[in-house]
Write a protein that holds these residues in place. Sequence first.
Motif, PDB file in Angstrom:
ATOM      1  N   ASP A 191       0.867  -1.155  -0.089  1.00  0.00           N
ATOM      2  CA  ASP A 191       0.176  -0.242  -0.058  1.00  0.00           C
ATOM      3  C   ASP A 191       1.030   1.140   0.052  1.00  0.00           C
ATOM      4  O   ASP A 191       1.916   1.314   0.580  1.00  0.00           O
ATOM      5  CB  ASP A 191      -1.059  -0.050   1.368  1.00  0.00           C
ATOM      6  CG  ASP A 191      -2.250   0.566   1.023  1.00  0.00           C
ATOM      7  OD1 ASP A 191      -2.102   1.375  -0.240  1.00  0.00           O
ATOM      8  OD2 ASP A 191      -3.096   0.565   1.835  1.00  0.00           O
ATOM      9  N   ILE A 192       0.373   2.340  -0.493  1.00  0.00           N
ATOM     10  CA  ILE A 192       1.120   3.579  -0.658  1.00  0.00           C
ATOM     11  C   ILE A 192       0.794   4.398   0.855  1.00  0.00           C
ATOM     12  O   ILE A 192      -0.364   4.389   1.181  1.00  0.00           O
ATOM     13  CB  ILE A 192       0.733   4.303  -1.761  1.00  0.00           C
ATOM     14  CG1 ILE A 192       1.033   3.528  -3.126  1.00  0.00           C
ATOM     15  CG2 ILE A 192       1.678   5.618  -2.018  1.00  0.00           C
ATOM     16  CD1 ILE A 192       2.428   3.027  -3.480  1.00  0.00           C
ATOM     17  N   ALA A 193       1.900   5.036   1.209  1.00  0.00           N
ATOM     18  CA  ALA A 193       1.753   5.897   2.379  1.00  0.00           C
ATOM     19  C   ALA A 193       0.653   6.862   2.173  1.00  0.00           C
ATOM     20  O   ALA A 193       0.404   7.435   1.383  1.00  0.00           O
ATOM     21  CB  ALA A 193       2.935   6.683   2.563  1.00  0.00           C
ATOM     22  N   VAL A 194      -0.440   7.039   3.563  1.00  0.00           N
ATOM     23  CA  VAL A 194      -1.204   7.891   3.539  1.00  0.00           C
ATOM     24  C   VAL A 194      -0.557   9.253   4.228  1.00  0.00           C
ATOM     25  O   VAL A 194      -0.707  10.325   3.637  1.00  0.00           O
ATOM     26  CB  VAL A 194      -2.444   7.574   4.317  1.00  0.00           C
ATOM     27  CG1 VAL A 194      -3.263   8.602   4.372  1.00  0.00           C
ATOM     28  CG2 VAL A 194      -3.109   6.179   3.996  1.00  0.00           C
ATOM     29  N   VAL A 195       0.335   8.878   5.169  1.00  0.00           N
ATOM     30  CA  VAL A 195       1.263   9.859   5.511  1.00  0.00           C
ATOM     31  C   VAL A 195       2.464   8.997   5.940  1.00  0.00           C
ATOM     32  O   VAL A 195       2.462   8.088   6.444  1.00  0.00           O
ATOM     33  CB  VAL A 195       0.805  10.728   6.725  1.00  0.00           C
ATOM     34  CG1 VAL A 195       2.027  11.528   7.414  1.00  0.00           C
ATOM     35  CG2 VAL A 195      -0.287  11.759   6.295  1.00  0.00           C
ATOM     36  N   GLY A 196       3.731   9.577   5.686  1.00  0.00           N
ATOM     37  CA  GLY A 196       5.082   9.018   6.163  1.00  0.00           C
ATOM     38  C   GLY A 196       5.829  10.111   7.121  1.00  0.00           C
ATOM     39  O   GLY A 196       5.819  11.524   6.398  1.00  0.00           O
ATOM     40  N   VAL A 197       6.606   9.599   7.817  1.00  0.00           N
ATOM     41  CA  VAL A 197       7.437  10.538   8.419  1.00  0.00           C
ATOM     42  C   VAL A 197       8.682  10.064   8.931  1.00  0.00           C
ATOM     43  O   VAL A 197       8.658   9.045   9.678  1.00  0.00           O
ATOM     44  CB  VAL A 197       6.656  11.201   9.995  1.00  0.00           C
ATOM     45  CG1 VAL A 197       7.744  12.087  10.859  1.00  0.00           C
ATOM     46  CG2 VAL A 197       5.369  11.957   9.701  1.00  0.00           C
ATOM     47  N   GLY A 198       9.823  10.648   8.551  1.00  0.00           N
ATOM     48  CA  GLY A 198      11.207  10.228   8.901  1.00  0.00           C
ATOM     49  C   GLY A 198      11.667  11.325   9.969  1.00  0.00           C
ATOM     50  O   GLY A 198      11.645  12.660   9.655  1.00  0.00           O
ATOM     51  N   ALA A 199      12.134  10.896  10.899  1.00  0.00           N
ATOM     52  CA  ALA A 199      12.843  11.887  11.981  1.00  0.00           C
ATOM     53  C   ALA A 199      14.284  11.460  12.345  1.00  0.00           C
ATOM     54  O   ALA A 199      14.457  10.312  12.476  1.00  0.00           O
ATOM     55  CB  ALA A 199      11.833  11.909  13.368  1.00  0.00           C
ATOM     56  N   TRP A 200      15.149  12.299  12.593  1.00  0.00           N
ATOM     57  CA  TRP A 200      16.399  12.448  12.818  1.00  0.00           C
ATOM     58  C   TRP A 200      16.801  13.030  14.004  1.00  0.00           C
ATOM     59  O   TRP A 200      16.550  14.522  14.025  1.00  0.00           O
ATOM     60  CB  TRP A 200      17.528  12.431  11.798  1.00  0.00           C
ATOM     61  CG  TRP A 200      18.971  12.475  12.171  1.00  0.00           C
ATOM     62  CD1 TRP A 200      19.694  11.516  12.333  1.00  0.00           C
ATOM     63  CD2 TRP A 200      19.673  13.820  12.578  1.00  0.00           C
ATOM     64  NE1 TRP A 200      21.014  12.122  12.868  1.00  0.00           N
ATOM     65  CE2 TRP A 200      21.061  13.387  12.878  1.00  0.00           C
ATOM     66  CE3 TRP A 200      19.086  15.169  12.724  1.00  0.00           C
ATOM     67  CZ2 TRP A 200      22.003  14.260  13.347  1.00  0.00           C
ATOM     68  CZ3 TRP A 200      20.328  16.030  13.007  1.00  0.00           C
ATOM     69  CH2 TRP A 200      21.514  15.659  13.309  1.00  0.00           C
ATOM     70  N   VAL A 201      17.405  12.818  15.192  1.00  0.00           N
ATOM     71  CA  VAL A 201      17.590  13.813  16.378  1.00  0.00           C
ATOM     72  C   VAL A 201      19.278  13.494  16.596  1.00  0.00           C
ATOM     73  O   VAL A 201      19.919  12.330  16.557  1.00  0.00           O
ATOM     74  CB  VAL A 201      16.886  13.531  17.450  1.00  0.00           C
ATOM     75  CG1 VAL A 201      15.477  14.077  17.235  1.00  0.00           C
ATOM     76  CG2 VAL A 201      16.850  12.437  17.854  1.00  0.00           C
ATOM     77  N   ARG A 202      19.901  14.368  16.967  1.00  0.00           N
ATOM     78  CA  ARG A 202      21.035  14.450  17.761  1.00  0.00           C
ATOM     79  C   ARG A 202      20.910  14.882  19.244  1.00  0.00           C
ATOM     80  O   ARG A 202      20.479  16.152  19.374  1.00  0.00           O
ATOM     81  CB  ARG A 202      22.383  15.225  17.012  1.00  0.00           C
ATOM     82  CG  ARG A 202      23.418  14.744  17.804  1.00  0.00           C
ATOM     83  CD  ARG A 202      24.817  15.434  16.927  1.00  0.00           C
ATOM     84  NE  ARG A 202      24.803  16.858  16.829  1.00  0.00           N
ATOM     85  CZ  ARG A 202      24.944  17.696  15.571  1.00  0.00           C
ATOM     86  NH1 ARG A 202      25.079  16.819  14.683  1.00  0.00           N
ATOM     87  NH2 ARG A 202      24.512  18.763  15.588  1.00  0.00           N
ATOM     88  N   LEU A 203      21.162  14.191  20.003  1.00  0.00           N
ATOM     89  CA  LEU A 203      20.949  14.505  21.709  1.00  0.00           C
ATOM     90  C   LEU A 203      22.136  15.243  22.316  1.00  0.00           C
ATOM     91  O   LEU A 203      23.325  14.686  21.819  1.00  0.00           O
ATOM     92  CB  LEU A 203      20.787  13.238  22.471  1.00  0.00           C
ATOM     93  CG  LEU A 203      19.147  12.677  21.899  1.00  0.00           C
ATOM     94  CD1 LEU A 203      19.112  11.322  22.938  1.00  0.00           C
ATOM     95  CD2 LEU A 203      17.963  13.569  22.151  1.00  0.00           C
ATOM     96  N   ASN A 204      22.165  15.725  23.258  1.00  0.00           N
ATOM     97  CA  ASN A 204      23.285  16.380  24.203  1.00  0.00           C
ATOM     98  C   ASN A 204      22.670  16.064  25.270  1.00  0.00           C
ATOM     99  O   ASN A 204      21.868  17.000  25.963  1.00  0.00           O
ATOM    100  CB  ASN A 204      23.602  17.784  23.866  1.00  0.00           C
ATOM    101  CG  ASN A 204      24.629  18.278  24.652  1.00  0.00           C
ATOM    102  OD1 ASN A 204      25.157  17.641  25.751  1.00  0.00           O
ATOM    103  ND2 ASN A 204      25.202  19.507  24.573  1.00  0.00           N
ATOM    104  N   GLY A 205      22.756  15.034  26.153  1.00  0.00           N
ATOM    105  CA  GLY A 205      21.904  14.821  27.320  1.00  0.00           C
ATOM    106  C   GLY A 205      20.440  14.655  27.206  1.00  0.00           C
ATOM    107  O   GLY A 205      20.192  13.895  26.058  1.00  0.00           O
TER     108      GLY A 205
END
Length: 296
Positions: A191-205
Amino acid sequence: MRRFGYLAPKSVSEAVSVLAEHAAVAKVIAGGTDLVVQMKDGVRRPEVVIDITGIDELRLLEERDDGLHLGALVRMGEIETHPLIIEKYPILVDSAKLVGSKQVRNLATIAGNTCNASPGADTPPALIALDAQVHVLGPRGPRVVPIDRFFVGPGRTVLEPGELVTKFVLRKAAPNEGAYYERHTPRKELDIAVVGVGAWVRLNGETIEDARIGLAAVYPTPLRATEAEAALRGKPFGQAALDAAALAAVAQARPISDVRGSADFRRWLIDVLVRRAVTNAVARARGGGPRAGETH
Ligand SMILES: Cc1cc2nc3c(=O)[nH]c(=O)nc-3n(C[C@H](O)[C@H](O)[C@H](O)COP(=O)(O)OP(=O)(O)OC[C@H]3O[C@@H](n4cnc5c(N)ncnc54)[C@H](O)[C@@H]3O)c2cc1C
């Protein structure tokens, strides 16, 4: 399907020269999982098809000093099973594993998914989250395009006639970073995305030092949700940051209503999935979170 000419260059330089020769009427074919369907439907009618699958240089998959080099012909099935990608770039597995069926993933390439420029494609949001640099070669030489400037409209990219994507370069993953992709579809597979979300984070503590967010199926192109990123940057991870990021992503999106869902439903999904993607990206940055490809 109309008759067409067929060329199968054996090197990148040969491909670029035959592409340049037939630029106005040629189409590159990789896995063909988009192009063949489009040619059968008469949506695309290239006079010459240039098959790049015999070019070994485009199969590159290795980590170098400047990061991960992912050749244009790397297939979804390889991404899903490659130990280096599973360990260090699990968001690529999350997104590749959702593409079509096993048969489709054994043909579908990362460059094909990108160059087809569907607003709902699954790997572009992951590539946006990872700040991928797209390496392009054409008659006027090489150039590098940041992935968030690669798409210009539905089915349209910045590629000029005669240009070929050769590889993607992703910055080396660091231990305090994490990334995650999830999409909503009514069916679990095919099936094709109705919504797709990609997230990237860099943490400092406990602080989100930096963030990048890519969205699928909510805009005429894959969208970099810069406002949501800004809402996270420098903030402690928690409810307030998630609320602000979700609100900003919804505001930046321009979803349409179609057979897969109304614009309102899509806005609601953006809110839910941004929160979930960021939370899981943070969990991975802390060394836990879902395993690669574990997105449902
Ligand atoms: C049944 C089915 C289900 C699918 N489900 C999904 C899904 O869930 N999610 C999803 O994202 N996609 C899905 N797709 C779409 C498709 O599988 C992907 O978009 C695929 O990754 C395209 O890669 P390909 O190698 O097959 O591209 P091709 O069809 O060979 O090419 C696609 C386009 O990219 C161009 N191109 C390819 N390589 C290059 C290059 N190196 N340089 C310049 N231009 C290039 C071609 O000219 C063409 O315009 C599905 C397809 C099918 C048939």
